[in-house]
Design a protein around this motif. Structure first.
Motif, mmCIF file in Angstrom:
data_model
loop_
_atom_site.group_PDB
_atom_site.id
_atom_site.type_symbol
_atom_site.label_atom_id
_atom_site.label_comp_id
_atom_site.label_asym_id
_atom_site.label_seq_id
_atom_site.Cartn_x
_atom_site.Cartn_y
_atom_site.Cartn_z
ATOM 1 N N ILE A 125 0.844 -1.203 0.000
ATOM 2 C CA ILE A 125 0.000 0.000 0.000
ATOM 3 C C ILE A 125 0.874 1.247 0.000
ATOM 4 C CG2 ILE A 125 -1.505 1.386 1.483
ATOM 5 C CD1 ILE A 125 -3.110 -0.560 -0.034
ATOM 6 N N PHE A 126 1.935 1.212 0.788
ATOM 7 C CA PHE A 126 2.845 2.360 0.852
ATOM 8 C C PHE A 126 3.519 2.588 -0.496
ATOM 9 C CE2 PHE A 126 7.231 3.896 1.543
ATOM 10 C CZ PHE A 126 6.944 5.154 2.056
ATOM 11 N N LEU A 127 4.002 1.514 -1.138
ATOM 12 C CA LEU A 127 4.660 1.652 -2.431
ATOM 13 C C LEU A 127 3.689 2.130 -3.503
ATOM 14 C CD1 LEU A 127 6.941 -1.525 -2.389
ATOM 15 C CD2 LEU A 127 7.671 0.863 -2.229
ATOM 16 N N CYS A 128 2.445 1.668 -3.428
ATOM 17 C CA CYS A 128 1.422 2.139 -4.365
ATOM 18 C C CYS A 128 1.167 3.631 -4.176
ATOM 19 C CB CYS A 128 0.131 1.344 -4.174
ATOM 20 S SG CYS A 128 -1.183 1.735 -5.363
ATOM 21 N N LEU A 129 1.103 4.056 -2.919
ATOM 22 C CA LEU A 129 0.902 5.472 -2.612
ATOM 23 C C LEU A 129 2.079 6.307 -3.096
ATOM 24 C CD1 LEU A 129 -0.645 7.759 -1.176
ATOM 25 C CD2 LEU A 129 0.547 7.124 0.933
ATOM 26 N N VAL A 130 3.299 5.817 -2.873
ATOM 27 C CA VAL A 130 4.493 6.541 -3.337
ATOM 28 C C VAL A 130 4.474 6.665 -4.852
ATOM 29 C CG1 VAL A 130 6.999 6.438 -3.534
ATOM 30 C CG2 VAL A 130 5.902 5.933 -1.345
ATOM 31 N N GLY A 131 4.147 5.571 -5.536
ATOM 32 C CA GLY A 131 4.096 5.604 -6.991
ATOM 33 C C GLY A 131 3.081 6.600 -7.505
ATOM 34 N N CYS A 132 1.893 6.618 -6.906
ATOM 35 C CA CYS A 132 0.838 7.555 -7.342
ATOM 36 C C CYS A 132 1.251 9.005 -7.087
ATOM 37 C CB CYS A 132 -0.464 7.240 -6.623
ATOM 38 S SG CYS A 132 -1.226 5.678 -7.135
ATOM 39 N N LEU A 133 1.849 9.264 -5.924
ATOM 40 C CA LEU A 133 2.270 10.626 -5.598
ATOM 41 C C LEU A 133 3.389 11.100 -6.527
ATOM 42 C CD1 LEU A 133 2.241 10.542 -1.685
ATOM 43 C CD2 LEU A 133 0.736 11.884 -3.152
ATOM 44 N N VAL A 134 4.391 10.241 -6.731
ATOM 45 C CA VAL A 134 5.498 10.612 -7.621
ATOM 46 C C VAL A 134 4.993 10.778 -9.050
ATOM 47 C CG1 VAL A 134 7.670 9.839 -8.615
ATOM 48 C CG2 VAL A 134 7.250 9.538 -6.176
ATOM 49 N N LEU A 155 14.259 6.101 -11.086
ATOM 50 C CA LEU A 155 13.907 5.469 -9.820
ATOM 51 C C LEU A 155 14.023 3.948 -9.839
ATOM 52 C CD1 LEU A 155 10.789 7.564 -8.697
ATOM 53 C CD2 LEU A 155 13.177 7.853 -8.058
ATOM 54 N N MET A 156 14.203 3.352 -11.019
ATOM 55 C CA MET A 156 14.263 1.892 -11.093
ATOM 56 C C MET A 156 15.304 1.284 -10.147
ATOM 57 S SD MET A 156 14.989 -0.652 -14.310
ATOM 58 C CE MET A 156 13.928 0.244 -15.409
ATOM 59 N N PRO A 157 16.533 1.831 -10.075
ATOM 60 C CA PRO A 157 17.520 1.218 -9.164
ATOM 61 C C PRO A 157 17.101 1.256 -7.696
ATOM 62 C CG PRO A 157 18.608 2.660 -10.746
ATOM 63 C CD PRO A 157 17.140 2.911 -10.871
ATOM 64 N N LEU A 158 16.274 2.228 -7.327
ATOM 65 C CA LEU A 158 15.853 2.331 -5.937
ATOM 66 C C LEU A 158 14.875 1.230 -5.542
ATOM 67 C CD1 LEU A 158 15.346 6.209 -5.637
ATOM 68 C CD2 LEU A 158 17.396 4.854 -5.142
ATOM 69 N N THR A 159 14.336 0.496 -6.524
ATOM 70 C CA THR A 159 13.367 -0.563 -6.224
ATOM 71 C C THR A 159 14.031 -1.921 -6.056
ATOM 72 O OG1 THR A 159 12.969 -1.142 -8.557
ATOM 73 C CG2 THR A 159 11.670 0.670 -7.636
ATOM 74 N N TYR A 160 15.350 -1.999 -6.269
ATOM 75 C CA TYR A 160 16.004 -3.307 -6.250
ATOM 76 C C TYR A 160 15.938 -3.966 -4.882
ATOM 77 C CZ TYR A 160 17.942 -2.243 -10.850
ATOM 78 O OH TYR A 160 18.100 -1.945 -12.172
ATOM 79 N N GLY A 161 15.889 -3.166 -3.841
ATOM 80 C CA GLY A 161 15.829 -3.749 -2.505
ATOM 81 C C GLY A 161 14.439 -4.148 -2.083
ATOM 82 N N ALA A 162 13.433 -3.805 -2.873
ATOM 83 C CA ALA A 162 12.046 -4.098 -2.525
ATOM 84 C C ALA A 162 11.641 -5.466 -3.075
ATOM 85 C CB ALA A 162 11.118 -3.014 -3.072
ATOM 86 N N ASP A 163 10.521 -5.967 -2.582
ATOM 87 C CA ASP A 163 9.930 -7.175 -3.128
ATOM 88 C C ASP A 163 9.521 -6.932 -4.582
ATOM 89 O OD1 ASP A 163 7.012 -8.623 -3.534
ATOM 90 O OD2 ASP A 163 8.484 -9.906 -2.537
ATOM 91 N N PRO A 164 9.677 -7.907 -5.490
ATOM 92 C CA PRO A 164 9.330 -7.690 -6.899
ATOM 93 C C PRO A 164 7.915 -7.174 -7.098
ATOM 94 C CG PRO A 164 10.512 -9.758 -6.655
ATOM 95 C CD PRO A 164 10.272 -9.244 -5.271
ATOM 96 N N THR A 165 6.961 -7.702 -6.344
ATOM 97 C CA THR A 165 5.580 -7.250 -6.488
ATOM 98 C C THR A 165 5.449 -5.785 -6.119
ATOM 99 O OG1 THR A 165 4.756 -9.472 -5.965
ATOM 100 C CG2 THR A 165 3.198 -7.646 -5.756
ATOM 101 N N GLY A 166 6.019 -5.397 -4.991
ATOM 102 C CA GLY A 166 5.947 -4.001 -4.564
ATOM 103 C C GLY A 166 6.649 -3.071 -5.528
ATOM 104 N N ALA A 167 7.774 -3.526 -6.092
ATOM 105 C CA ALA A 167 8.516 -2.689 -7.037
ATOM 106 C C ALA A 167 7.697 -2.402 -8.282
ATOM 107 C CB ALA A 167 9.827 -3.384 -7.416
#
Length: 501
Positions: free
Chosen positions: A21-30, A49-61
């Motif tokens: 939910i947080f990642l979805c919110l960040v994506g919508c805001l950005v 921003l793609m490199p910043l998602t490498y540490g996240a779960d694939p689904t969240g990214a």
């Protein structure tokens, strides 16, 4: 229908976690922010921003990157209506009647109907993606290596034809991209190819590095040479909620725009922009008062906004079901999936059902977030237009450097981003379109893989690529598209488009 409901419930159970939910919110805001700020765009932002998602779960990214893409379509309408400055190319048509409504003191209603149309169209497009996913994936699973080879050829052909500028320039960019896809270790033998003895190139060209340079850094350089113009409005006039009469006038436009956008978004090309223009033309044709268009017709806002938001989401259909990115942005999303260990294509639903249905369900939640959070923040978004660009770009470059260095901790990656940034700027100055290059880089490896698998299975015979009806159909369609694009009328329109970019 029962299976569809169960799949969507699985998706909601995945996306309704705190992290997603947080990642979805960040994506919508950005996404909304970069839609508001002209000259950046979702392609450059996702590349940065793609490199910043490498540490996240694939689904969240992927949820976050998807939110950036369709959030930008929403944000572009805000400044198009308020200050006649479309933040996205798909919002150019919205400015025609949206800003006219603002000058008449109806800016609030224009923003409100844009939000409602976007939500309805986004919800409809989510159902389209969910409904088409399994049938198309089953079809794709039955494709042979020859079929996939022909499908990749068709994708590369569309990359040439749908690019701006001359066909020759697009073809050159595509060939450079395909050649870059061959650099590095051989997929079968592991032998180094086209590396010229450099260990840096053994792993090939990282799509994040190439995209960040060609689209992120190059876009910054392009914007720096333009004069800064940041108009600003102090207040939003009128109520944000349309009345019953407004909804009656807009209902048909929203319905037609949603259907039109959902269809055009599946077709490879810049679906969001094309669908908004097509919707505006359609609404003007069916209107009983076409003379009001351009002077504040609410249908001229509702239809295009519904169309571009529907198209932005159905653009995911070819990528997630066939593994075929239909736009440069989808190529980046596909690259992000690959970097997370998920290969785009028909096996995503079977091997990674949580990712697939989580991303699909997040689209509906993301559209709901956009409506809830953005109407109260309209004044905040518009104030960002006051920030001089020469103060924004150092922050963007810092994000690029930190993000790409954090992936492999290699200074050479940062240097390559800078090099591709200069190359991307030169490509723009020479009036080349870098989009075919990126699609060639993504599809080139898939093309080689399909070709070699077909040859291995047929023991070196090329007959496998012309012996099946579907393969011949796809190759014939590719040939027809190329021949039709050589017609004088279409060639002239491409040159005009290149001059306008």
């Amino acid at each position: 229908m029962t299976d569809l409901v169960q799949h969507l419930l699985l998706g909601f159970s995945v996306v309704l976690s705190v992290e997603n939910i947080f990642l979805c919110l960040v994506g919508c805001l950005v996404g909304t922010l970069i839609g508001v700020l002209p000259g950046i765009g979702p392609l450059a932002t996702i590349a940065i921003l793609m490199p910043l998602t490498y540490g996240a779960d694939p689904t969240g990214a992927i949820i976050m990157l998807a939110g950036i893409y369709y959030g930008a379509q929403y944000g572009g309408s805000t400044t198009a209506i308020l200050v006649n400055m479309p933040g996205e190319s798909s919002s150019v048509v919205t400015a025609l009647d949206g800003h006219a409504m603002a000058r008449q003191g109806r800016a609030g209603k224009a923003l409100g109907i844009a939000a409602i149309a976007s939500f309805i169209a986004g919800s409809f497009a989510t159902l389209v993606v969910a409904a088409l996913a399994i049938p198309l994936s089953r079809l794709a699973l039955g494709l042979t290596a020859g079929n996939y080879f022909a499908l990749m050829v068709l994708g590369l052909t569309l990359a040439i034809v749908l690019g701006s500028g001359s066909l020759l320039k697009s073809f050159c960019m595509l060939m450079i991209g395909v050649t870059m896809a061959l650099v590095g270790a051989d997929q079968i033998t592991g032998e180094a190819r086209l590396t010229f003895g450099s260990g840096v190139l053994y792993d090939g060209f990282d799509i994040a590095v190439v995209a960040m340079g060609l689209f992120g850094i190059a876009e910054i350089l392009r914007n720096l040479e333009r004069p800064e113009q940041r108009p600003f409005v102090d207040t939003v006039a009128g109520d944000l909620l349309p009345n019953r009469q407004d909804m009656r006038e807009s209902g048909g436009a929203i319905t037609r725009g949603s259907l039109l956008g959902a269809i055009i978004g599946i077709i490879p090309g810049n679906g969001a922009t094309l669908s908004s223009f097509a919707s505006y033309v359609l609404e003007k044709r069916v209107s009983r008062r076409p003379e009001t268009f351009g002077k504040g017709a609410i249908q001229g806002v509702a239809g295009p906004e519904a169309a571009n938001n529907a198209a932005a989401q159905t653009t995911f259909v070819p990528l997630l079901t066939l593994g075929l990115p239909s736009t440069a942005t989808m190529a980046l999303v596909g690259g992000a999936m690959t970097l997370h260990g998920v290969v785009p294509g028909p096996q995503v639903i079977q091997m990674h059902p949580e990712l697939f249905w989580g991303v699909v369900s997040s689209m509906w939640i993301g559209n709901l977030m956009l409506v809830i959070i953005n109407l109260p923040l309209i004044g905040v978004w518009v104030k960002f237009l006051k920030v001089p660009y020469h103060l924004l770009f150092p922050t963007i470059i810092l994000l690029c450097c930190v993000g790409i260095y954090s992936v492999n901790s290699r200074p050479t990656d940062v240097l390559m981003v800078a090099a591709f940034g200069v190359v991307g700027y030169l490509i723009f100055k020479l009036k080349f379109d870098p989009t075919p290059l990126l699609l060639g880089l993504v599809l080139g490896g898939m093309l080689e893989d399909s070709l070699r698998r077909g040859l291995i299975l047929s023991r070196g015979s090329f007959w496998v690529f012309v012996s099946e009806p579907l393969t011949l159909l796809l190759l014939g369609l590719a040939a027809i598209i190329v021949v039709s694009s050589l017609m004088p009328t279409i060639r002239r329109s491409r040159v005009v488009l290149a001059e306008d970019v």
